[in-house]
Each structure stands twice: as C-alpha cells, then as structure tokens.
Design a protein around this motif. Structure first.
Motif, mmCIF file in Angstrom:
data_model
loop_
_atom_site.group_PDB
_atom_site.id
_atom_site.type_symbol
_atom_site.label_atom_id
_atom_site.label_comp_id
_atom_site.label_asym_id
_atom_site.label_seq_id
_atom_site.Cartn_x
_atom_site.Cartn_y
_atom_site.Cartn_z
ATOM 1 N N GLY A 172 0.769 -1.238 0.000
ATOM 2 C CA GLY A 172 0.000 0.000 0.000
ATOM 3 C C GLY A 172 0.796 1.281 0.000
ATOM 4 N N VAL A 173 2.102 1.241 -0.298
ATOM 5 C CA VAL A 173 2.898 2.472 -0.303
ATOM 6 C C VAL A 173 3.148 2.921 -1.740
ATOM 7 N N PRO A 174 3.402 4.217 -1.958
ATOM 8 C CA PRO A 174 3.728 4.689 -3.315
ATOM 9 C C PRO A 174 4.999 4.019 -3.836
ATOM 10 N N VAL A 175 5.017 3.732 -5.134
ATOM 11 C CA VAL A 175 6.145 3.033 -5.757
ATOM 12 C C VAL A 175 6.856 3.981 -6.727
ATOM 13 N N PHE A 176 8.181 4.036 -6.605
ATOM 14 C CA PHE A 176 8.996 4.859 -7.492
ATOM 15 C C PHE A 176 9.968 3.968 -8.261
ATOM 16 N N LEU A 177 10.396 4.442 -9.429
ATOM 17 C CA LEU A 177 11.325 3.715 -10.287
ATOM 18 C C LEU A 177 12.579 4.563 -10.449
ATOM 19 N N TYR A 178 13.748 3.959 -10.195
ATOM 20 C CA TYR A 178 15.016 4.685 -10.223
ATOM 21 C C TYR A 178 16.035 3.858 -10.998
ATOM 22 N N GLY A 179 16.647 4.456 -12.024
ATOM 23 C CA GLY A 179 17.646 3.756 -12.800
ATOM 24 C C GLY A 179 18.875 4.609 -13.040
ATOM 25 N N HIS A 180 20.030 3.940 -13.129
ATOM 26 C CA HIS A 180 21.291 4.630 -13.393
ATOM 27 C C HIS A 180 21.875 4.173 -14.722
ATOM 28 N N SER A 181 22.345 5.118 -15.535
ATOM 29 C CA SER A 181 23.040 4.846 -16.788
ATOM 30 C C SER A 181 22.166 4.014 -17.735
ATOM 31 N N MET A 182 22.590 2.800 -18.087
ATOM 32 C CA MET A 182 21.728 1.919 -18.881
ATOM 33 C C MET A 182 20.380 1.744 -18.190
ATOM 34 N N GLY A 183 20.408 1.577 -16.878
ATOM 35 C CA GLY A 183 19.164 1.445 -16.119
ATOM 36 C C GLY A 183 18.319 2.701 -16.187
ATOM 37 N N GLY A 184 18.968 3.870 -16.257
ATOM 38 C CA GLY A 184 18.231 5.119 -16.413
ATOM 39 C C GLY A 184 17.518 5.178 -17.742
ATOM 40 N N GLY A 185 18.196 4.713 -18.810
ATOM 41 C CA GLY A 185 17.554 4.661 -20.121
ATOM 42 C C GLY A 185 16.362 3.727 -20.125
ATOM 43 N N LEU A 186 16.494 2.583 -19.461
ATOM 44 C CA LEU A 186 15.384 1.635 -19.372
ATOM 45 C C LEU A 186 14.204 2.242 -18.617
ATOM 46 N N CYS A 187 14.488 2.970 -17.554
ATOM 47 C CA CYS A 187 13.397 3.587 -16.781
ATOM 48 C C CYS A 187 12.672 4.651 -17.595
ATOM 49 N N LEU A 188 13.420 5.396 -18.411
ATOM 50 C CA LEU A 188 12.789 6.407 -19.256
ATOM 51 C C LEU A 188 11.998 5.759 -20.391
ATOM 52 N N ALA A 189 12.462 4.600 -20.850
ATOM 53 C CA ALA A 189 11.764 3.897 -21.924
ATOM 54 C C ALA A 189 10.518 3.181 -21.416
ATOM 55 N N PHE A 190 10.511 2.819 -20.132
ATOM 56 C CA PHE A 190 9.434 1.988 -19.595
ATOM 57 C C PHE A 190 8.041 2.572 -19.849
ATOM 58 N N PRO A 191 7.780 3.854 -19.572
ATOM 59 C CA PRO A 191 6.434 4.382 -19.801
ATOM 60 C C PRO A 191 6.190 4.890 -21.215
ATOM 61 N N THR A 192 7.217 4.848 -22.081
ATOM 62 C CA THR A 192 7.080 5.487 -23.396
ATOM 63 C C THR A 192 7.156 4.519 -24.569
ATOM 64 N N ARG A 193 7.561 3.278 -24.331
ATOM 65 C CA ARG A 193 7.811 2.386 -25.455
ATOM 66 C C ARG A 193 6.498 1.963 -26.131
ATOM 67 N N THR A 194 6.586 1.676 -27.418
ATOM 68 C CA THR A 194 5.401 1.289 -28.173
ATOM 69 C C THR A 194 5.268 -0.233 -28.251
ATOM 70 N N THR A 195 6.407 -0.961 -28.166
ATOM 71 C CA THR A 195 6.369 -2.417 -28.211
ATOM 72 C C THR A 195 6.091 -2.976 -26.826
ATOM 73 N N ARG A 196 4.975 -3.674 -26.684
ATOM 74 C CA ARG A 196 4.532 -4.234 -25.416
ATOM 75 C C ARG A 196 4.617 -3.210 -24.284
ATOM 76 N N PRO A 197 3.813 -2.162 -24.347
ATOM 77 C CA PRO A 197 3.813 -1.155 -23.280
ATOM 78 C C PRO A 197 3.341 -1.754 -21.966
ATOM 79 N N PRO A 198 3.698 -1.137 -20.831
ATOM 80 C CA PRO A 198 3.274 -1.671 -19.536
ATOM 81 C C PRO A 198 1.762 -1.612 -19.392
ATOM 82 N N SER A 199 1.228 -2.503 -18.569
ATOM 83 C CA SER A 199 -0.211 -2.499 -18.337
ATOM 84 C C SER A 199 -0.619 -1.185 -17.676
ATOM 85 N N PRO A 200 -1.850 -0.719 -17.901
ATOM 86 C CA PRO A 200 -2.310 0.521 -17.269
ATOM 87 C C PRO A 200 -2.192 0.486 -15.752
#
Length: 323
Positions: A114-142
């Motif tokens: 029940g707590v708020p969830v945040f996503l944090y990535g560094h370098s390659m992981g930072g790119g993945l975190c930025l891609a996570f909500p924006t990608r067109t191929t298999r986007p995350p569930s609502p």
C-alpha cells in the motif's frame, strides 16, 4: 549488520532467475518503495550505501542484478539455464522492470503493502526507466504504469558522450540480428566513473564485472536511447513526475542529451539537476557529492509522497496476474 535480504526468485515467464536485494524495512514501517535498475556491466552490490540511505529514511528498495549481469549471469549455483554474461535485450530487460514493479505493487515485497512506488535507474538502467512508460512495443499495463508515483534517472544513457560512427553502428545493428548473443569488448574505463581512487580500484578488481557486451544488448541500448531522445519522449505520461540528474563531466553518457530530453519531455512535473564537474557515477563521487546526490533523490521521493498524502491519494496493493 547487513541492511538487506538476499534471495533467488523466479522472474518473468522466460524463467530468468534474478538476484534481488531487499533492504530490511526500518521502524517505523516504510512510507514508500523504490524499484532500482542498475547500469551496464555492473551489479546491485555496488549500491549498498545508496540503498541503506533510502532504507534509513523509510523507503524500501527492491533491486536485482539484471539478466546478463552480476550474479544473475555469473552465479554458477543460482543462475538460470542458458544465462551468460551480457546475454540480454531491451525487450527482456523491460519485461523484467515490469515484473519488479508488479511484485512491489501487488504487495509481494515485505513492508511495501500500500505504499507509493517509485522507479530509479542509473546509466543503462536510467535509459530503461525512461523507456518503460514510453515504449510502443509491449507497453506496460495501465495498472502497472498508474502505480508508479515518479521516475528518477541518473546519468541515463540516451547518447554516449563519444558516440561510435554511424558505419560502425549500422554494421553492429545488422550483426546483432545474425548473432545476438555474440560478445565484443566494451571498454568502459573505470577511471572515468568517479574521482574516487578507491571506487576505481574496486571496479577494476570486481569479479562480477566483465568489460564485454552482447551485440543485441549493445545495439538495443544505443538505439533505444536515441529513439527516446528523437521521438519517444513525446509519449511521456504528463502526470508522471520525473527527476533527471547528470554530471557535467560525464565521459560515458551525455549530459547534454539528458538536458535535451528534459526540455522535450511532456511531464507536468519535471526536474533537471546538473552537477558541475561530476563524473558518471555521482553516487560514488567524493567530497560530499555522493551524499548530495543521495539526499536529492530521497528528498524528491519524500516530497512526492507528502504531496500524495496532502491530496488525499491512497495507494492499495491490488492483485493482478503475475508477469
């Protein structure tokens, strides 16, 4: 005393075994959770001091060695069949991010119900975190996307500070289709990561770091970052807060590209923080820099949690199909 629990978990449907660190929630119970995604040719044990600082402020961190890296790739007793160092792809890595966020959202990580969830990535992981909500191929569930209260990206790989030539990139892209798991040298010099000599030495001596990359992993990482900067930024959910942080003297990933992404992205709540003279691993920089970086990230999370509380927004752990 260790600040985290270690275990092997069965990951997404492809049955990759991941090696997460689960910081023990300090009293009082956590008021936020953070899913952390590490960078290229490294592993989560390099972030123990970062995770401990978050945990001490009531923020539980769920992190894992990404497929192709760390113990997920190299632990003979725990890794999954077929796993090998650098053997990875953005499709698989992004599926793993969704798996990790889903675990936390469903309350499957101790202390995170029940707590708020945040996503944090560094370098390659930072790119993945930025891609996570924006990608067109298999986007995350609502449900998964709406459960993220904010994203932090430090030194994200959008473009390299010294990019490879277009000819080399084209050849590498074609070769990655024919031999995706073939590895080639990826000479990331330890000396450009931090100004701290001890950090440099530890990186060179680390048995879980191999300076190679797979053709598919490298191609996806570089192409994905450029696509984020060129067009995918336009799909950023306007209500999703974003914190971007970069060192001005980063010799691995481009600070200028991070600032460009910040200017282009459509988030209503966005922050770009530049650290003058900072190298690639700001969380490992001496002279008070790492403490400043960690404090900025924690304070940003705390501010978003307080804003949610003030707005009367409550978060509940909702069951959903496992990823």
């Amino acid at each position: 005393m260790s600040t985290y629990q270690e275990s092997w978990l069965l990951g997404p449907p492809i049955h990759q075994l991941l090696h997460p660190h689960l910081p023990l929630p300090p009293p009082p119970p956590p008021h936020a959770a953070l899913v952390f995604i590490h960078g290229f040719i490294e592993h989560i044990a390099r972030y123990d001091h970062v995770f401990s600082a978050f945990a001490a402020r009531g923020i539980t961190v769920f992190a894992y060695d990404q497929r192709g890296f760390g113990r997920t790739a190299l632990d003979e007793g725990g890794r999954s069949k077929g796993s090998a160092y650098a053997k990875t792809s953005w499709r698989e890595q992004l599926e793993d991010v969704e798996w990790a966020v889903g675990r936390v959202r469903r309350g499957e990580v101790p202390g995170c119900e029940g707590v708020p969830v945040f996503l944090y990535g560094h370098s390659m992981g930072g790119g993945l975190c930025l891609a996570f909500p924006t990608r067109t191929t298999r986007p995350p569930s609502p449900d998964t996307l709406s459960s993220i209260s904010g994203i932090i990206a430090t030194s994200p790989l959008l473009t390299a500070t010294k990019p490879a030539s277009k000819a080399v990139r084209w050849i590498g892209g074609k070769a990655s289709v024919l031999a995706p798991s073939l590895t080639i040298p990826a000479e990331v010099a330890a000396e450009v990561l931090s100004h701290d000599p001890e950090v440099i030495k530890n990186n060179i001596d680390d048995p879980l770091i191999k300076r190679v990359g797979s053709l598919r992993g490298l191609s996806d990482m570089l192409d994905g970052g450029e696509k984020l900067l060129k067009e995918d930024h336009a799909r950023w959910p306007k209500a999703l807060p974003l914190l971007l942080i970069h060192g001005s003297d980063d010799q691995g990933t481009s600070c200028e590209s991070t600032e460009e992404f910040y200017k282009k992205v459509t988030a209503d709540d966005k922050t770009f923080s530049c650290y003058p003279g900072g190298y690639h691993e700001l969380h490992n920089e001496p002279d008070g820099v790492k403490e400043k970086l960690i404090e900025e990230c924690i304070s940003w999370v705390e501010a978003k949690v307080k804003a949610k509380a003030a707005a009367g927004i409550t978060i509940t752990a909702t069951p959903s199909s496992k990823l």
